[in-house]
Structure formats: C-alpha cells, structure tokens
Design a protein around this motif. Structure first.
Motif, PDB file in Angstrom:
ATOM      1  N   LYS A  52       0.824  -1.210   0.000  1.00 14.80           N
ATOM      2  CA  LYS A  52       0.000   0.000   0.000  1.00 14.80           C
ATOM      3  C   LYS A  52       0.858   1.259   0.000  1.00 14.80           C
ATOM      4  O   LYS A  52       1.923   1.296   0.598  1.00 14.80           O
ATOM      5  CB  LYS A  52      -0.882  -0.012   1.256  1.00 14.80           C
ATOM      6  CG  LYS A  52      -2.110   0.831   1.125  1.00 14.80           C
ATOM      7  CD  LYS A  52      -3.070   0.169   0.161  1.00 14.80           C
ATOM      8  CE  LYS A  52      -4.249   1.008  -0.201  1.00 14.80           C
ATOM      9  NZ  LYS A  52      -4.987   0.396  -1.304  1.00 14.80           N
ATOM     10  N   ASN A  53       0.353   2.297  -0.658  1.00 19.63           N
ATOM     11  CA  ASN A  53       1.076   3.568  -0.673  1.00 19.63           C
ATOM     12  C   ASN A  53       1.137   4.159   0.722  1.00 19.63           C
ATOM     13  O   ASN A  53       0.302   3.892   1.582  1.00 19.63           O
ATOM     14  CB  ASN A  53       0.406   4.540  -1.635  1.00 19.63           C
ATOM     15  CG  ASN A  53      -0.983   4.913  -1.183  1.00 19.63           C
ATOM     16  OD1 ASN A  53      -1.162   5.727  -0.300  1.00 19.63           O
ATOM     17  ND2 ASN A  53      -1.970   4.262  -1.762  1.00 19.63           N
ATOM     18  N   GLU A  54       2.126   5.014   0.954  1.00 22.13           N
ATOM     19  CA  GLU A  54       2.385   5.464   2.320  1.00 22.13           C
ATOM     20  C   GLU A  54       1.314   6.411   2.866  1.00 22.13           C
ATOM     21  O   GLU A  54       1.135   6.511   4.071  1.00 22.13           O
ATOM     22  CB  GLU A  54       3.777   6.091   2.433  1.00 22.13           C
ATOM     23  CG  GLU A  54       4.139   7.112   1.388  1.00 22.13           C
ATOM     24  CD  GLU A  54       4.819   6.496   0.171  1.00 22.13           C
ATOM     25  OE1 GLU A  54       4.345   5.433  -0.288  1.00 22.13           O
ATOM     26  OE2 GLU A  54       5.792   7.074  -0.335  1.00 22.13           O
ATOM     27  N   ILE A  55       0.598   7.094   1.977  1.00 20.16           N
ATOM     28  CA  ILE A  55      -0.407   8.038   2.478  1.00 20.16           C
ATOM     29  C   ILE A  55      -1.553   7.300   3.167  1.00 20.16           C
ATOM     30  O   ILE A  55      -1.908   7.587   4.308  1.00 20.16           O
ATOM     31  CB  ILE A  55      -0.911   8.932   1.327  1.00 20.16           C
ATOM     32  CG1 ILE A  55       0.218   9.888   0.953  1.00 20.16           C
ATOM     33  CG2 ILE A  55      -2.143   9.722   1.743  1.00 20.16           C
ATOM     34  CD1 ILE A  55       0.054  10.603  -0.313  1.00 20.16           C
ATOM     35  N   THR A  56      -2.077   6.303   2.489  1.00 14.57           N
ATOM     36  CA  THR A  56      -3.150   5.514   3.088  1.00 14.57           C
ATOM     37  C   THR A  56      -2.638   4.792   4.333  1.00 14.57           C
ATOM     38  O   THR A  56      -3.307   4.766   5.366  1.00 14.57           O
ATOM     39  CB  THR A  56      -3.674   4.496   2.059  1.00 14.57           C
ATOM     40  OG1 THR A  56      -3.950   5.196   0.853  1.00 14.57           O
ATOM     41  CG2 THR A  56      -4.922   3.814   2.545  1.00 14.57           C
TER      42      THR A  56
END
Lengths: 262, 305
Positions: free
Chosen positions: A31-35
């Motif tokens: 998963k991308n770091e923002i989420t």
C-alpha cells in the motif's frame, strides 16, 4: 513476547520501496504510504484531523475528516526540508543528527535561514556561520526553516485543523516540533512510535485483508538479488529490474510494454 | 506524393480530418511512430529548454519525418474567432520548425479567423499547393469534415454510454489530447489508473456542441478554445464521475492558469493535478494516483453506509 513463538499471518509493506520489499516478503498487501500512514495514525488517535509526515526523502500532509482521508499533498519535485536535508546539514555543522533537537532548544535567538531550496539554505547557513552566529542559533534556524518550507510548499492552501499528529523520522527532532507549535499556534502531538505509524497502518491493512499466508523467518538465509538491465527491444530502452531469489527470477518490473516482459 | 504527419500536438485532435482530406487528394501519409525515448531525446536536443514537454515531443516527431516524405503537414493556428484563441505554441510551431530544421518542406495551413483566414480557405490553398483541382480539393474538404464529425460523434456517444452503464469507479481525465494519448506522456498514467480498476473518462471526447455552451459556468472570460472545450466537459460530466484528474505537461501556460481556476472554483468532487516533465520518476506519481483513488473509494464506502 520474548521467548514466545511468533506466528506471522500476513505481511504488509509500504513506503517508496514497498514493491521490492513486498515481492521479497511475498506481502499480501502493498500500500502507498499516504493511506498506510492515515490508517496507522487513526488506529491510535481516531480524532486526528491533520497528519504531518516528514521522512527521509519526502514530506506529506494528510487531512482527515470523520476518520477518512479527504485531501493530501506531498512534495513532488525536491527534497528540501526533509530528513536527508537535515542530516547533511548536521554533518556540516559537526553535530549528530540525533542531538539536533537538543541543540535547537539551547538557542535563544534563532537565525533566519532561507528555506525555499536546499541549495540556498546551505549557502545561507555557511554565510551565517561565517559572520559569527552561534551553532545552536543556526540549528534552531534550520528547524524553523524546515517548518516554514513545509507549510509553504506541502501545506500551501490547506486548512490545518487540530488535533495535529506529527510523524516520520524528523518527528524525533524536538527542535522541529517546537518550531511547528510556535508557527501554527496549536499543540503538535508526537507518538512515541511516530516513526513506525506507516508500518502500523500496513500491518492493519494486511490483518484486515482477509488474506493469510504462512511466513517463515528464513529471509536472512535466502540470497535475494536485484539485477537491473536495459531493455533493447525498442527505442524506449526501459530500465527493467529483475528480482532473483537464490538465482531464480521471481518478479520483474519497469517495462513500458510487453516486449520487455521476456 | 508523400505527406508526413508528426504524431504530436494537433494530430490527436484532427487525425480523422487530416487523414481523410489527404487520402481524398490521393496523397500517401507517413505517420511518425509512437513517441519513444529516442524521439523525445531528438526533441529535447532541438528545442529550447523553456519549451513545454509536448512541444519537445513534437519537435522529435518532426525530426523523425525529415527526409522520409515530400512535405510535412504543419498547421499554424492563431484564432477561431474574437475570443477564441489557442496556445501561442500553435502560432509559433510553423516558424520554429522552419528555423530549426533548415530546408524542410512544409505543407502549411493558416487559420486566423480574426484576420479572415478561415479553415476552408486554408484547406483550399493546401489543395492548390498539392496541384489538385479546386473541385477535388473542395470535395476532399467536405468529405473530411463529414468523416471527422461521424467519428467524433461516435466516440463521444460510446463514452456517454460507458459512463451510464459501467459500475466501476470513474475518473474524468482533463488533459489535452496530445498529452493524454501520447505513448510516453499520458499513456502510462491511463494504464496505471486502469490497473487500479478505474474507468478513465476523457474530457476531450465530449461533444464540442455541449462543451462550448457549458464552459461558461466556470469562467466566462477564458479565450483558449481548446481549454474551453475541456472545462466544458467538466461541467458536463461533474455529476457522473467520482473524481477529476488534471494531467498537464510542464510548463504549459494555458493549463497552469485554467487548471488552477478549476481547482479553486469546483467544489465537492475530489481532484488531483498531475504535472509531467521529461524527468519522470514513476514512484512518486504512482503514490499520488494510488492514494487519490484510495480517498475516493473510502469516501464512497462511507456514503453507502
């Protein structure tokens, strides 16, 4: 937990190297770091409205309303005001980056340092040192510069609402926390595991993904190797990364078209 | 007679029009290949640094065509009416190309309606240049207009149908055709969006009849025709899509202004502005697109609850 047998049910990865590490660990969630950051933080602080995150290479702001991410921004072009910038400046001043915050707290009259760009900040810093400013004042100035840069670039046009959580490696720096609080006029909260919030988020996502797979702690003994090569099938010359596990190809990426897949 | 068409800039807008017109005049068409790194490199080498990415790509395509055809098709467009201007790049490209690649043979046409140079006159002149009779040119022009309209209407209708029938997440992509359909600039983004199970809806495919009326709801004083069409599409699709993605090439003048207006004036729909340049790093881009889609999905879940 010591001495207990740990069983890993699922693996989640995040961050800039999420794909590579995810392939090596056979992660169920990449998963991308923002989420990931948002989910990790919300699990501990459900009322959070704003997350500041400054890591080694990038900085982000995440805005949350009623427990969901509504907006975010990240630095897109340059790494000014991130961890790597602070550590290189610390080296120049002969201070360990871990002690940066303590030095900043000593200062009573922080100097002003141009924070628009790392290159300018550096020449400003050299100049300030040459005309005789004290080391702690320069360090405090740098901390303020990081905050000013952050709020002007990443936080531009965003409405910052409390409660604010600050995380990522730079949140370990007490000087930057203080600079934030002084600039915004709101308390900025830092968790004791502030540098692990993204990891926590990835773990929660892996746990709730419903996918499970046995994980064996023999990673250290297996030889993983990545090999980069330039595809020669067309004029794009894509840079392809091949990940090998004990000399066996397990995954590859980087090709723009199917020609590079072989 | 071999006519070269650079696969860049207005090609993506006028391809049916140009191709039909030239075929009707019995010309052979040489189309430059899809943009690749070699073409981009040629383009960068033959452009000034300040030029936009799309223009650099275009220069690369022109270079590829040099020596492979008798003429290279090169429009010069200034205005379609008093308040209907285009980006200065389209006024200038003809001269830039001529001065960069010396001795290159151009099949040019000039549209500047404010000064009386209409599209019809421009195409009739082109026929003359190609030594075709007035009658044949006139027929070719009419036929090209027809085919263009047919194709465009069909594509717009297909998209309209897709928007209504599809259950997947829909993102309206607001970008100039020459950016979003380019193999190197826009295609990787579209592919990535599709990989995330999102249906891309293209702003430029919307029927211009609709967009030319609707753009006024966002700004009544804009004078860039191509941008008007794009923002008209936003008004048309706003309630039918889940998010809007602006894709622009650095440093596009009209986009930098128009996209900013949109970001400030449009409310209640998630938006993202993606600016591309020739120093592409995909990691940051993927993170941004992925989290944008995540936000939309999370919001939808909450609404359903």
């Amino acid at each position: 937990m010591k001495g207990q047998e740990i069983k890993v049910r699922a693996v989640g990865t995040t961050g800039s190297a999420r794909k590579l590490i995810g392939t090596i660990l056979k992660a169920q969630v990449v998963k991308n770091e923002i989420t990931a950051h948002a989910i990790g933080t919300l699990s501990k602080y459900p009322d959070t409205r704003t997350i500041f995150e400054i890591g080694g290479q990038d900085s982000k702001i995440i805005l949350i309303e009623n427990g969901i991410v509504v907006d975010y921004a990240m630095n897109t072009l340059c790494a000014a005001g991130t961890g790597s910038f602070l550590s290189s400046q610390a080296k120049r001043l002969g201070i360990e980056v871990e002690r940066f915050g303590d030095w900043a707290l000593k200062s009573k009259t922080p100097v002003k340092i141009a924070a628009r760009c790392t290159v300018f900040a550096e020449s400003d810093l050299v100049h300030k040192a040459q005309i005789g400013h004290k080391k702690e004042d320069i360090v405090a100035g740098l901390c303020t510069a990081v905050v000013t840069n952050y709020l002007n670039n990443v936080g531009k046009g965003k409405t910052i609402k409390a409660p604010i959580i600050f995380q990522g490696g730079v949140s370990k720096n007490i000087g930057v926390i203080k600079a934030y609080e002084e600039t915004i006029g709101e308390p900025v909260h830092v968790d004791e595991h502030s540098h692990l919030m993204g990891a926590l988020g990835a773990a929660i996502l892996a746990k709730t993904s419903g996918k499970e797979q046995d994980f064996i702690f023999d990673i250290e003994e297996i030889n993983f190797e990545t090999r980069g090569r330039e595809c020669t099938f067309c004029a794009n010359n894509c840079e392809i990364i091949c990940v090998h596990k004990d000399n066996e190809l397990i995954d590859s990426w980087g090709n723009k078209c199917d020609k590079g897949a072989s | 007679m071999k006519i070269g068409i650079p696969r860049g800039f207005l090609y993506f807008k006028y391809k049916y029009f140009w191709e039909t017109f030239l075929k009707e005049l019995d010309c052979e068409i040489v189309l430059s290949p899809m943009t690749n790194k070699a073409i981009l490199k040629e383009g960068i080498d033959n452009s000034i640094d300040e030029s936009c990415l799309s223009a650099k790509v275009y220069m690369g395509h022109v270079k590829w065509l040099v020596g492979k055809c008798d003429y290279i098709l090169m429009p010069r467009i200034d205005s379609f009416g008093k308040c209907d201007k285009v980006c200065t790049k389209f006024n200038a490209m003809y001269d830039i190309v001529r001065n960069t690649y010396e001795g290159v043979e151009l099949l040019d046409y000039n549209i500047d309606c404010v000064k009386g140079c209409t599209e019809f006159k421009a195409f009739m002149r082109m026929g003359k240049l190609l030594k075709k009779s007035k009658m044949q040119t006139y027929r070719a022009y009419k036929r090209a207009k027809e085919v263009n309209k047919e194709k465009k209407t069909k594509i717009a209708e297909e998209q309209e149908k897709l928007v209504q029938e599809s259950d997947s997440l829909k993102i309206l992509i607001v970008a100039h055709p020459y950016n979003i359909y380019d193999k190197l600039i826009g295609e990787p983004i579209v592919k990535y969006v599709e990989k995330l199970d999102v249906l891309p809806i293209y702003a430029d495919v919307t029927s211009t009849k609709k967009t030319r009326i609707k753009y006024k709801e966002l700004s009544s004083s804009l004078y860039w025709t191509y941008n008007k069409e794009l923002i008209g599409a936003i008004e048309h699709y706003k309630n039918k899509v889940d998010g809007i993605m602006f894709v622009t090439a650095f440093p596009c003048g009209p986009d930098s202004m128009v996209n900013e207006i949109c970001l400030r004036r449009i409310k209640n729909i998630p938006m993202i502005n993606i600016v591309l340049d020739e120093l592409q790093g995909e990691a940051g881009l993927h993170t941004r697109i992925e989290s944008f889609i995540d936000i939309i999905r999370e919001k939808k879940k909450v609404v359903k609850k």
